[in-house]
Design an enzyme around this catalytic site. Structure first.
Site, PDB file in Angstrom:
ATOM      1  N   HIS A   1     -10.728  -1.541   5.155  1.00 34.73           N
ATOM      2  CA  HIS A   1     -10.516  -1.051   6.034  1.00 34.73           C
ATOM      3  C   HIS A   1     -10.935   0.205   6.470  1.00 34.73           C
ATOM      4  CE1 HIS A   1      -7.426   0.702   3.475  1.00 34.73           C
ATOM      5  NE2 HIS A   1      -7.527   1.812   4.311  1.00 34.73           N
ATOM      6  N   ASP A   2     -11.620   0.954   5.565  1.00 32.78           N
ATOM      7  CA  ASP A   2     -12.278   2.147   5.699  1.00 32.78           C
ATOM      8  C   ASP A   2     -13.755   2.095   5.700  1.00 32.78           C
ATOM      9  OD1 ASP A   2      -9.731   3.562   5.506  1.00 32.78           O
ATOM     10  OD2 ASP A   2      -9.901   3.928   3.388  1.00 32.78           O
TER      11      ASP A   2
ATOM     12  N   ASP B   1       0.816  -1.317  -0.022  1.00 34.81           N
ATOM     13  CA  ASP B   1       0.025   0.000   0.122  1.00 34.81           C
ATOM     14  C   ASP B   1       0.939   1.187   0.087  1.00 34.81           C
ATOM     15  OD1 ASP B   1      -2.247   1.909   0.474  1.00 34.81           O
ATOM     16  OD2 ASP B   1      -3.220   0.223   1.900  1.00 34.81           O
TER      17      ASP B   1
ATOM     18  N   GLU C   1      -6.680   3.770  -5.645  1.00 32.16           N
ATOM     19  CA  GLU C   1      -7.887   4.061  -4.668  1.00 32.16           C
ATOM     20  C   GLU C   1      -8.350   5.359  -5.360  1.00 32.16           C
ATOM     21  OE1 GLU C   1      -9.241   4.939  -0.417  1.00 32.16           O
ATOM     22  OE2 GLU C   1      -7.571   5.956  -0.979  1.00 32.16           O
TER      23      GLU C   1
END
Ligand code: TEU
Length: 559
Positions: free
Chosen positions: A341-342, A114, A267
């Site tokens: 994870h958000d 990431d 993203e």
């Protein structure tokens, strides 16, 4: 002429040297902090992942994306990097990481890192030097003069609340942070910065990683001159899909064009269909695929996530279909997902985690894993992990959740009401420790985990596997196999067939082969006449009636 030649070379390499096709990938996101703690300090780590590779192999995924493992003060759980070349001691060291890569190779599992390149931590050396007054490093960021010390250069707002500019009295300047004040935005307009970024990317490729997830990558092209009137107001378009974004991404891609098998996923915050198709169209040499969020923002109100609102399923369906169709037509490639994870856990958000735990988990899995694109599974969803359902704000860890809660309290909302909204929307919901077994702390760690998970429905891998007929894990295994081994799902066309509002129906077609995916999105029985007797996947057994779909039933027919 020289430029053109180089471009051609890039394209060819991009297509030829990639032995594994992006269409073969089934990616699994690991929230490193919460996956498996190998040294019992309460925080998940790299060796923990190594210990669980066999589990991942059994599940069937062939690529893992690790949330940021680089050195970081962890204000935003690693999305604030202070050194891109070092592993944070919280997660292990370089040796652990190289071991993980080696072991993963044996299992044919690729590793994606990431990369947070829109901003660095304010503890990064570049930023420290900037604060010391070094102009070179001030130009690595956006240090600008305001109109006065109470008046920032623009009215832009931070995504985590408050103003997006922080005043530095010593310099009498403001710096830009689209996220927290500890995350300073980096200036991609500066060639030197871009060179540093290429160096970082190539360093990790040379150490054996197979790809990258690029954090909020469509925000990196910002204006040169903030005094321009049109940039003054707070409008996300001032910094989203900016003027030079495609150029920047092409340059980034060119910086490693001679390296093999590198997969990238972007993203994309609040992007649009057209730019997305450019980012992810293989002819453009930018990125392989991308995340968009419109299908999830269906429980927002006027763009505001912090409201008490149930998801609008009609909108959810409409957004997925719109993106599928447009990207198919324009050769974009979607990274399909429902949780990360958000986000809150999708079983709690869209399904029924209490009464139809198995059924809704498997229905939504069927829905997104068989779409056109690459599926991204988020750790824990394959056993049906749910939201946290906390009782007090002190149980939350996320900076964004805490900011929002205290904003509510300042605005005189009562505590219960505020907590209800935070429980519904908090990013912490997706960050619970993985529940491996029924021991203390669910086998995640032997000591107090960094984040609490009371696990109201006792969801653990051990419990899930007790009843083979209703094991979410075994269903995921099956559907992953189906998706991996079937050219229709890998490469087929997508057609939506939506007449009934309770159902999500689509076809995937490749040459003469055709599959029909039918999903009941509700907890009600819905009338539906079977279109074929050849069923290749069904989350219900021994059905009584063939004229109805059961609550959250999912069936895949061969036509
Ligand atoms: O998230 C980008 C982002 O804007 C959202 O997903 C955001 O968390 C959400 O809209 C808030 O409501 C990425 C990372 O995934 C996230 O964890 C980081 O906090 C953020 O970037 C900053 O690096």
């Amino acid at each position: 002429m020289k430029e053109e030649k180089k471009k051609k070379k890039t394209k060819n390499n991009f297509q030829k040297e990639t032995e594994i096709n992006k269409k073969d990938l089934i990616v699994y996101e690991i929230y490193v902090k919460s996956f498996k703690d190998s040294n019992d300090d309460g925080v998940g780590d790299i060796n923990g992942i190594s210990q669980k590779l066999l589990y991942l192999k059994n599940l069937g995924v062939n690529c893992i994306w690790l949330t940021p493992i680089f050195k970081s003060p962890q204000f935003d759980n690693g999305y604030d990097i202070s050194n891109y070349y070092q592993i944070d001691p919280l997660f292990g060291n370089m040796e652990d990481f190289l071991n993980l890569i080696k072991k993963a190779k044996k299992y044919n599992i690729l590793i994606m890192l990431d990369m947070v390149l829109n901003h660095t931590s304010t503890q990064h050396n570049w930023f420290k030097k900037a604060i010391e007054g070094k102009e070179k490093y001030q130009n690595y960021y956006f240090f600008k003069n305001g109109n006065s010390k109470n008046n920032p250069p623009t009215k832009w707002k931070s995504k985590f609340g408050g103003n997006a500019w922080e005043y530095v009295p010593k310099l009498d300047k403001w710096y830009l942070h689209l996220f927290s004040p500890q995350q300073a935005d980096v200036n991609w307009n500066n060639k030197e910065v871009r060179r540093e970024i290429y160096k970082i990317i190539n360093f990790w490729i040379d150490n054996g990683v197979n790809g990258f997830r690029f954090d909020v990558i469509n925000l990196v092209s910002k204006p040169d001159d903030f005094s321009n009137k049109k940039y003054k107001k707070d409008n996300y378009k001032n910094y989203t899909d900016g003027k030079k974004i495609h150029l920047f991404l092409q340059k980034l891609r060119n910086s490693y064009y001679d390296k093999k098998n590198i997969f990238t996923v972007g993203e994309f915050s609040s992007t649009n269909l057209k730019d997305f198709s450019k980012y992810t169209n293989e002819n453009n040499s930018e990125l392989d695929m991308g995340f968009s969020f419109f299908h999830l923002k269906v429980d927002y109100k006027n763009g505001n996530k912090w409201v008490d609102k149930k998801p609008n399923l009609k909108k959810f369906k409409k957004e997925i279909i719109k993106w599928q169709k447009y990207q198919q037509k324009n050769r974009g490639w979607v990274a399909n997902f429902l949780s990360n994870h958000d986000q809150p856990r999708h079983i709690s958000r869209f399904g029924d985690d209490k009464n139809y735990h198995f059924e809704s988990a498997t229905a939504f899995a069927t829905l997104y894993i068989l779409l056109r694109g690459t599926p991204f599974i988020f750790n824990g969803e394959e056993i049906g992990q749910t939201n946290l359902y906390n009782n007090d704000i002190s149980e939350f860890r996320d900076i964004e959740s805490k900011n929002s809660y205290y904003k509510f309290i300042n605005e005189r909302k009562n505590k219960e009401e505020a907590l209800k909204i935070i429980n519904q929307k908090s990013r912490d919901n997706g960050r619970s420790p993985f529940a491996w077994n029924n021991k203390k702390y669910f086998g995640f760690s032997k000591s107090d985990p960094w984040i609490l998970y009371k696990n109201p429905y006792k969801v653990t891998l051990e419990n899930d596997l007790k009843n083979k007929e209703k094991s979410i894990f075994l269903y995921y295994q099956k559907i992953i196999k189906l998706r991996k081994e079937n050219i229709v799902f890998k490469d087929g066309l997508f057609f939506s067939h939506n007449k009934k509002k309770e159902l999500f129906i689509y076809k995937r077609i490749f040459n003469n082969k055709e599959y029909l995916v039918v999903i009941n999105l509700t907890n009600k029985y819905v009338k539906y006449k079977r279109k074929s007797t050849k069923i290749i996947l069904n989350n219900y057994k021994n059905e009584k009636s063939l004229n109805y779909l059961n609550p959250y039933q999912a069936i895949v027919f061969e036509i």
